[in-house]
Design an enzyme around this catalytic site. Structure first.
Site, PDB file in Angstrom:
ATOM      1  N   HIS A 278      -4.173   0.252  -6.804  1.00 57.00           N
ATOM      2  CA  HIS A 278      -5.656  -0.083  -7.468  1.00 57.00           C
ATOM      3  C   HIS A 278      -5.821   0.239  -8.924  1.00 57.00           C
ATOM      4  O   HIS A 278      -5.095   1.236  -9.190  1.00 57.00           O
ATOM      5  CB  HIS A 278      -6.710   0.487  -6.554  1.00 57.00           C
ATOM      6  CG  HIS A 278      -7.177   2.125  -6.944  1.00 57.00           C
ATOM      7  ND1 HIS A 278      -8.293   2.067  -7.476  1.00 57.00           N
ATOM      8  CD2 HIS A 278      -6.648   3.176  -6.543  1.00 57.00           C
ATOM      9  CE1 HIS A 278      -8.324   3.697  -7.905  1.00 57.00           C
ATOM     10  NE2 HIS A 278      -7.325   4.256  -7.050  1.00 57.00           N
ATOM     11  N   CYS A 279      -6.731  -0.396  -9.224  1.00 57.36           N
ATOM     12  CA  CYS A 279      -7.302  -0.215 -10.785  1.00 57.36           C
ATOM     13  C   CYS A 279      -8.904  -0.014 -10.576  1.00 57.36           C
ATOM     14  O   CYS A 279      -9.371   0.297  -9.565  1.00 57.36           O
ATOM     15  CB  CYS A 279      -6.651  -1.159 -11.718  1.00 57.36           C
ATOM     16  SG  CYS A 279      -6.994  -2.914 -11.543  1.00 57.36           S
ATOM     17  N   SER A 280      -9.551  -0.625 -11.733  1.00 54.45           N
ATOM     18  CA  SER A 280     -10.919  -0.415 -11.765  1.00 54.45           C
ATOM     19  C   SER A 280     -11.580  -1.695 -10.726  1.00 54.45           C
ATOM     20  O   SER A 280     -12.517  -1.537 -10.331  1.00 54.45           O
ATOM     21  CB  SER A 280     -11.363  -0.472 -12.928  1.00 54.45           C
ATOM     22  OG  SER A 280     -11.034  -1.300 -13.862  1.00 54.45           O
TER      23      SER A 280
ATOM     24  N   THR B 189      -3.637  -4.371 -11.037  1.00 51.54           N
ATOM     25  CA  THR B 189      -3.339  -4.595  -9.792  1.00 51.54           C
ATOM     26  C   THR B 189      -2.895  -6.019  -9.347  1.00 51.54           C
ATOM     27  O   THR B 189      -2.034  -6.200  -8.560  1.00 51.54           O
ATOM     28  CB  THR B 189      -4.655  -4.331  -8.995  1.00 51.54           C
ATOM     29  OG1 THR B 189      -4.995  -2.937  -8.992  1.00 51.54           O
ATOM     30  CG2 THR B 189      -4.383  -4.669  -7.524  1.00 51.54           C
TER      31      THR B 189
END
Length: 243
Positions: free
Chosen positions: A137-139, A145
């Site tokens: 994941h990222c933000s 992602t």
């Protein structure tokens, strides 16, 4: 071609773009495994129920693609949980890249491919060594992602139009929290500029895939060029595809 996104999207209290990348059919008629690899947005607001749901799916490895300021400000709830292996592999943050030749997110993804090859290879090496469920994941679960998910699906042999559709689902999933995401706007970007970069228009992934193939010859050759071993590629395919 539909990607049946609602069937893979996890209904959580604290995240909106957590989904299984399994279930897709490949060009050769094989199926990407369900319940093995998940893509996601930020995990800092997951409720206790959310966390147990994810663990209940068999996820035992978390790869956090965000950089230091992000991980400090919005700590991944799994970062210190004993049940999981947590890795922070910080990829370039496309939203803060300021180059005159960037006209779209697609251009940012090209820069990510060109500049973060060894880091992406490290991500894929971690995936290859993981036998249980894994979530990356990222933000927002869209850019960093999205690039990792696209490379995984291309490596599995999923058709291009399916990869593009999988990418485009993010915009729908994040619609309920777009105002919250806009609060993270970098100071040097106007609201209008940042809003334009919060979408996931299909043409952005088309640009990235064109670049991936014209410059590198596809995901497999890209990863090998950046240090992934052939046996890791084969192991990855085994993780990706149903037996």
């Amino acid at each position: 071609m539909t990607t049946n996104g609602l069937e893979r999207l996890l209904k959580l209290d604290g995240a909106y773009n957590v989904r299984d990348i399994g279930g897709y059919e490949t060009i050769t008629g094989e199926i990407v495994q369900n319940g093995r690899l998940f893509r996601a947005d930020g995990l800092h607001q997951l409720s206790a129920r959310d966390q147990e749901l994810i663990l209940g799916l068999g996820v035992r490895t978390i790869i956090d693609l965000r950089f230091g300021d992000e991980t400090a400000a919005k700590k991944d709830v799994f970062a210190e949980r004993q049940e999981v292996h947590y890795y922070n592999i910080s990829l370039v943050n496309p939203a803060t890249t300021r180059l005159v030749d960037i006209r779209s997110l697609g251009d940012m993804y090209k820069i990510l491919l060109d500049n973060s090859g060894p880091l992406l290879a490290e991500v894929f090496s971690r995936i290859a060594e993981t036998e249980e469920g894994l979530l990356f994941h990222c933000s927002a679960g869209k850019d960093r992602t999205g690039v990792v998910a696209a490379l995984l699906l291309d490596l599995a042999g999923v058709p291009r139009e399916t990869i593009v559709s999988d990418y485009a689902e993010t915009e729908t999933n994040l619609a309920p929290i777009i105002d919250e995401l806009l609060k993270d706007r970098p100071a040097e970007m106007s609201i209008e500029e940042y809003r334009a970069f919060m979408g996931s228009a299909p043409e952005n992934m088309e640009i990235m895939l064109d670049h991936l193939y014209s410059v590198y010859g596809g995901a497999e050759q890209y990863l090998i060029t950046n240090g992934l071993r052939t046996e890791e590629i084969e192991t990855l395919r085994g993780r990706l595809l149903e037996g």
